[in-house]
Design a protein around this motif. Structure first.
Motif, PDB file in Angstrom:
ATOM      1  N   SER A 211      10.739  14.430  16.546  1.00  0.00           N
ATOM      2  CA  SER A 211      11.424  13.262  17.018  1.00  0.00           C
ATOM      3  C   SER A 211      12.475  12.341  16.661  1.00  0.00           C
ATOM      4  O   SER A 211      11.654  11.701  15.531  1.00  0.00           O
ATOM      5  CB  SER A 211      10.630  12.500  18.579  1.00  0.00           C
ATOM      6  OG  SER A 211      11.184  11.658  18.944  1.00  0.00           O
TER       7      SER A 211
ATOM      8  N   ALA B 241      11.634   9.087  18.325  1.00  0.00           N
ATOM      9  CA  ALA B 241      10.397   8.208  18.145  1.00  0.00           C
ATOM     10  C   ALA B 241      10.314   7.350  16.951  1.00  0.00           C
ATOM     11  O   ALA B 241       9.669   6.483  16.963  1.00  0.00           O
ATOM     12  CB  ALA B 241       9.545   9.044  17.786  1.00  0.00           C
TER      13      ALA B 241
ATOM     14  N   THR C 135      11.235   3.348  18.577  1.00  0.00           N
ATOM     15  CA  THR C 135      10.663   2.766  19.674  1.00  0.00           C
ATOM     16  C   THR C 135      10.468   1.531  19.059  1.00  0.00           C
ATOM     17  O   THR C 135      10.183   0.978  18.372  1.00  0.00           O
ATOM     18  CB  THR C 135       9.304   3.858  19.872  1.00  0.00           C
ATOM     19  OG1 THR C 135       8.318   3.402  18.889  1.00  0.00           O
ATOM     20  CG2 THR C 135       9.558   5.223  20.134  1.00  0.00           C
TER      21      THR C 135
ATOM     22  N   THR D 201      16.308  11.997  26.496  1.00  0.00           N
ATOM     23  CA  THR D 201      15.385  11.392  27.090  1.00  0.00           C
ATOM     24  C   THR D 201      15.374  11.186  28.080  1.00  0.00           C
ATOM     25  O   THR D 201      16.240  11.620  29.135  1.00  0.00           O
ATOM     26  CB  THR D 201      15.209   9.592  25.999  1.00  0.00           C
ATOM     27  OG1 THR D 201      13.959   9.040  25.923  1.00  0.00           O
ATOM     28  CG2 THR D 201      16.376   9.600  25.795  1.00  0.00           C
TER      29      THR D 201
ATOM     30  N   GLU E   7       7.402   5.329  23.994  1.00  0.00           N
ATOM     31  CA  GLU E   7       6.779   6.159  23.838  1.00  0.00           C
ATOM     32  C   GLU E   7       5.931   6.163  24.938  1.00  0.00           C
ATOM     33  O   GLU E   7       5.570   4.957  25.891  1.00  0.00           O
ATOM     34  CB  GLU E   7       5.731   5.993  22.716  1.00  0.00           C
ATOM     35  CG  GLU E   7       4.941   7.413  22.588  1.00  0.00           C
ATOM     36  CD  GLU E   7       3.773   7.544  21.482  1.00  0.00           C
ATOM     37  OE1 GLU E   7       3.077   7.857  21.419  1.00  0.00           O
ATOM     38  OE2 GLU E   7       3.355   6.040  20.894  1.00  0.00           O
TER      39      GLU E   7
ATOM     40  N   LYS F  71       2.501  11.845  29.274  1.00  0.00           N
ATOM     41  CA  LYS F  71       3.163  11.498  27.412  1.00  0.00           C
ATOM     42  C   LYS F  71       3.107  13.461  27.178  1.00  0.00           C
ATOM     43  O   LYS F  71       4.067  13.976  26.843  1.00  0.00           O
ATOM     44  CB  LYS F  71       2.073  11.395  26.439  1.00  0.00           C
ATOM     45  CG  LYS F  71       2.340  11.050  24.877  1.00  0.00           C
ATOM     46  CD  LYS F  71       2.308  10.660  24.015  1.00  0.00           C
ATOM     47  CE  LYS F  71       2.287  10.815  22.955  1.00  0.00           C
ATOM     48  NZ  LYS F  71       1.705   9.859  21.808  1.00  0.00           N
TER      49      LYS F  71
ATOM     50  N   PHE G 264      10.393  13.236  24.130  1.00  0.00           N
ATOM     51  CA  PHE G 264       9.674  12.331  23.226  1.00  0.00           C
ATOM     52  C   PHE G 264       8.885  11.188  23.300  1.00  0.00           C
ATOM     53  O   PHE G 264       8.136   9.789  23.421  1.00  0.00           O
ATOM     54  CB  PHE G 264       9.351  12.036  21.647  1.00  0.00           C
ATOM     55  CG  PHE G 264       9.117  13.477  21.171  1.00  0.00           C
ATOM     56  CD1 PHE G 264       7.849  13.988  20.697  1.00  0.00           C
ATOM     57  CD2 PHE G 264      10.119  14.674  21.250  1.00  0.00           C
ATOM     58  CE1 PHE G 264       7.749  15.442  19.864  1.00  0.00           C
ATOM     59  CE2 PHE G 264      10.177  16.214  20.561  1.00  0.00           C
ATOM     60  CZ  PHE G 264       8.847  16.475  20.385  1.00  0.00           C
ATOM     61  N   THR G 265      10.206  10.474  24.104  1.00  0.00           N
ATOM     62  CA  THR G 265      10.906   8.923  24.441  1.00  0.00           C
ATOM     63  C   THR G 265      11.193   7.923  26.398  1.00  0.00           C
ATOM     64  O   THR G 265      11.481  10.033  26.875  1.00  0.00           O
ATOM     65  CB  THR G 265      11.497   8.463  23.321  1.00  0.00           C
ATOM     66  OG1 THR G 265      12.567   8.881  23.477  1.00  0.00           O
ATOM     67  CG2 THR G 265      11.374   8.212  22.286  1.00  0.00           C
TER      68      THR G 265
END
Length: 813
Positions: free
Chosen positions: A71, A74, A77, A120, A144, A157, A166-167
């Protein structure tokens, strides 16, 4: 090798699961993988299957590590950043908020502009609504996604990882800098037009409820349905109807092939166009794993018929699984993926065997029920006993409705007389089905509630299943081997029964219910709960979504007692929901509070359910089991007699005594409540930190008396109160107290034995392989020796049996 992909897929899956839970260096794995591939190349003429399987195990680890670190978003973040992207899916919209899948194309940080192409989740708070294909520029903070903080509960998640996300980011509409209406690309245009066409046609020709169910079935989105309908389908074992699966794809493929054949189309062109339409349909509804699995299998089936090659269903099923896991290893953790593949496998495996016992119409349904039993128990903790009957009744009707709906959608003029006639037939069929479902839904006692089985129990279930249906043939094993296995099993049973009877331990679990308290006490004679938590902001139901599911998964369907410390929502709001969904023997209060909204609701519900409520007084003692009791320390009369005292200071204060250990539960007492206790209070080994670590509690005088070695803070992450306050944490640290926090560690399990204790937090860093080897090396060595000894013991018995037979033969001849 017959059915090679069956054998290839298993080590790949094991490698993926191993890598997700155990931290191992990617470069080490890559090096090992290269070495084993080179060995395979060198030994090309004399390949070893064990080397190949181990290589696939390493491949699973490598691909998972690679995906976990792939990612780009990520890396950014928890910092303010500018984002530019395009809406590629609309998850949900409501009056005050909406959620989308955003494909991010550009990142803006300071003066830099970084290109990317990663999805996302975008949540917009406000009335602003976006459409598919809209380009949006905004400022936000990437986060996250949260994992589950209590064992076995929904992992948000991990669910997003199965979709390659991933986010997440949440913004208010004023954070949007620009929205551009852009021309949709071919893919998004197909998705948008297909979705709108399905929605418009079904909404025009069907009633609201029936349109919702058919949109859900055709588009594979249960979001079209109300919560009540989803629960009804799930409780009757019909939830699979709402997911586009092999049944749906088979019906669609059959319709298309029939129509093309009817118009005299060449067989090869017919098959090619059918496969193309199936894959376009899969893309239009978001490529769910069940559809991808079905499409791969149907595509290869149709192609095999054209080229006249044999088709092995087990091998093709495994091949499709192998391909999808290579593309996205995290799919193995997707519930839809697991149910789809296991259902398909057991239809193929068990149906022919069950055909000898029951009719073909029942065998497929029964095969799925048997095959999915432990998985359904693990995830849902409910087994609908009416499931077989419900499937026999409804699957044919829903299949017919799907055929009619697809015909309706395919009509060139679906809003005319013909479309209306088909719509009336679908309405008629669905209304009958909903009426029957309502009748069946009146029998809740026909739902079997079960705890979530462990991995060992699930494995044992399938092992026994394969023995029963003859895949593992025990009779072909050497008799002495069977004797050895039986002896080992008996030893395991005896050891477990002995340990169970000697076990005097208790478990105290600080459940993560966010900003609130809920503490489960598991004793040898039953289970007790101190507070139930409850969300005081928003409409998220802690009882429905966290507490009840956790208790169900632990197999706790009855509570001997529930202690409510005081009547703030974050301590008692979930109790009415528990009373509706499980058996509660007793409820304990420290005082009455008529007029309080939560108190009144609890009293009303308790009277309805005939649950006795006891008001505890200072000095009362309750026996939980032979070694465990609770003494009531507060609230004291001088506090109760003053109407101006806060709810917090009136909290029920309990001292749990277990052998020589003392645990103090304090509710939300503040300085006034603490001072009322100090005179008669004694030292405690463990403390539940008062009021979530607020600076209004945990005074110096209180801590000087209690002097806990270990304290537990039940608190919500990033809560608006700022709990626990820094000065309070410093106060505990200065006393040498070790702190455990639910906002950092999730559920915290304190296990007390007669002479010792253990604290096991649910959350933590991934276990490093080197740490695992060093810390558990003694256990690993013992286990390895156990396996080696067992192996040689079995070999000895086999050899002894062989020698005895030789002697017998010599005696005969």
């Amino acid at each position: 090798m017959k059915r090679p992909f069956v054998y290839f897929t298993i080590p790949l899956i094991l490698g993926i699961v191993f890598s997700y839970y155990i931290n191992i260096n990617t470069y080490v794995i890559l090096s090992l993988l290269i070495v084993f591939i080179l060995i395979q190349i060198i030994r090309l003429n004399r390949p070893k299957i064990s080397h190949l399987l181990f290589s696939l195990f390493l491949l699973g680890i490598f691909l998972t590590n690679l995906n976990l670190n792939s990612s780009q978003l990520a890396k950014y973040t928890n910092i303010s950043i500018g984002l530019k992207g395009r809406i590629v899916d609309i998850i949900s919209t409501s009056e005050n908020q909406s959620r989308y899948v955003l494909l991010v194309n550009n990142l803006y940080l300071d003066e830099s502009n970084e290109k990317t192409s990663e999805k996302t989740i975008l949540k917009i708070i406000g009335e602003k609504k976006l459409e598919l294909g809209d380009e949006i520029i905004f400022n936000g903070i990437l986060k996250e996604p949260l994992t589950n903080t209590n064992p076995k509960l929904y992992n948000y998640k991990l669910n997003l990882l199965t979709e390659g996300i991933f986010t997440t980011t949440t913004i208010r509409e004023y954070s949007i800098i620009q929205i551009n209406k852009t021309k949709l690309g071919l893919g998004l245009s197909i998705k948008s037009k297909f979705t709108k066409r399905v929605e418009n046609i079904l909404e025009h020709n069907l009633s609201n409820r029936n349109a919702s169910i058919m949109k859900s079935i055709v588009l594979g989105k249960s979001s079209y349905l109300g919560e009540k309908d989803i629960i009804t389908f799930r409780d009757l074992g019909l939830a699979h109807i709402l997911a586009v699966s092999g049944l749906h794809i088979g019906i669609i493929a059959g319709i298309i092939i029939f129509l093309f054949s009817y118009f005299g189309m060449n067989r090869k062109i017919n098959v090619s166009l059918t496969i193309g339409i199936l894959w376009i349909y899969a893309y239009a509804i978001g490529n769910p794993s069940s559809v991808l699995r079905a499409n791969i299998m149907f595509s290869l089936l149709l192609i095999s018929q054209i080229i006249h090659e044999p088709y092995d269903s087990f091998n093709i099923l495994s091949f499709s699984c192998f391909v999808l896991l290579i593309i996205n290893p995290f799919l193995i953790f997707s519930l839809g993926f697991q149910l789809s593949y296991l259902a398909s496998f057991f239809i193929l495996y068990l149906s022919p065997k069950l055909n000898k016992l029951v009719s073909k119409s029942i065998s497929g349904i029964l095969a799925v029920q048997i095959g999915l039993f432990p998985i359904q128990a693990y995830y849902f903790n409910k087994i609908p006993l009416l499931s077989i009957i419900a499937n026999l009744l409804f699957v044919p009707f829903f299949s017919l409705c799907l055929i009619l709906a697809m015909a309706l959608i395919s009509l060139p003029f679906p809003f005319g007389y013909l479309g209306g006639s088909i719509g009336r037939i679908i309405n008629f069929l669905l209304n009958i089905q909903f009426n029957i479902m309502e009748i069946l839904n009146y029998f809740p006692r026909l739902i079997l509630k079960l705890p979530s089985p462990t991995i060992i129990e699930i494995t044992l279930y399938y092992f026994l299943l394969f023995i029963i249906f003859g895949t593992i043939r025990i009779r072909k094993l050497n008799k002495n081997v069977i004797k050895t296995v039986v002896i080992y099993l008996l030893l395991i049973v005896v050891i477990n029964i002995t340990l169970f009877n000697l076990d005097e331990s208790i478990s105290i679990r600080f459940i993560d219910v966010g900003q609130g308290d809920s503490i489960l006490i598991k004793t040898q004679r039953g289970n007790f709960l101190i507070d139930t938590g409850g969300n005081i902001f928003g409409d998220f139901d802690i009882g429905e979504n966290i507490l009840q599911p956790y208790l169900d998964k632990e197999g706790i369907f009855k509570l001997e007692g529930v202690f409510i410390t005081h009547f703030d929502g974050d301590h008692c709001k979930s109790l009415p929901y528990l009373m509706d969904n499980m058996k509660i023997e007793n409820i304990y209060f420290g005082y009455n509070r008529p007029g309080n909204i939560y108190y009144d609701e609890i009293i009303k519900k308790a009277n309805l359910k005939k649950i006795p409520i006891t008001i505890l007084n200072v000095g009362d003692k309750l026996i939980l089991d032979g070694n465990t009791n609770i003494t009531v320390l507060g609230p004291r009369k001088e506090l109760l007699n003053n109407p101006n005292n806060s709810e917090n200071d009136l909290s029920l204060v309990l001292m749990l005594n277990y052998f020589h250990n003392k645990i103090l539960f304090t509710g939300d007492i503040e300085k006034l409540g603490e001072n009322s206790l100090i005179k008669d209070l004694k030292q405690a080994d463990f403390l539940k930190v008062p009021h979530h670590g607020s600076k209004t509690s945990s005074s110096e005088g209180f801590l000087d008396v209690v002097m806990p070695k270990i304290a537990f803070v039940s608190v919500g992450r990033n809560n608006s109160f700022g709990h626990p306050h820094k000065e309070v944490l410093d106060r505990y640290y200065s006393k040498g107290t070790k702190l455990y926090r639910t906002d950092e560690l999730g559920l915290i399990n304190l296990i007390l034995d007669k002479e010792d204790f253990m604290i096991i937090p649910y959350l933590g860093e991934k276990i490093d392989i080197l740490y695992l080897l060093s810390y558990y090396k003694l256990y690993i060595i013992i286990f390895a020796l156990y396996i080696i000894i067992s192996y040689y013991l079995i070999r000895y018995f086999v050899y002894l049996d062989w020698e005895m037979r030789k002697i017998e033969l010599q005696g005969i001849y």
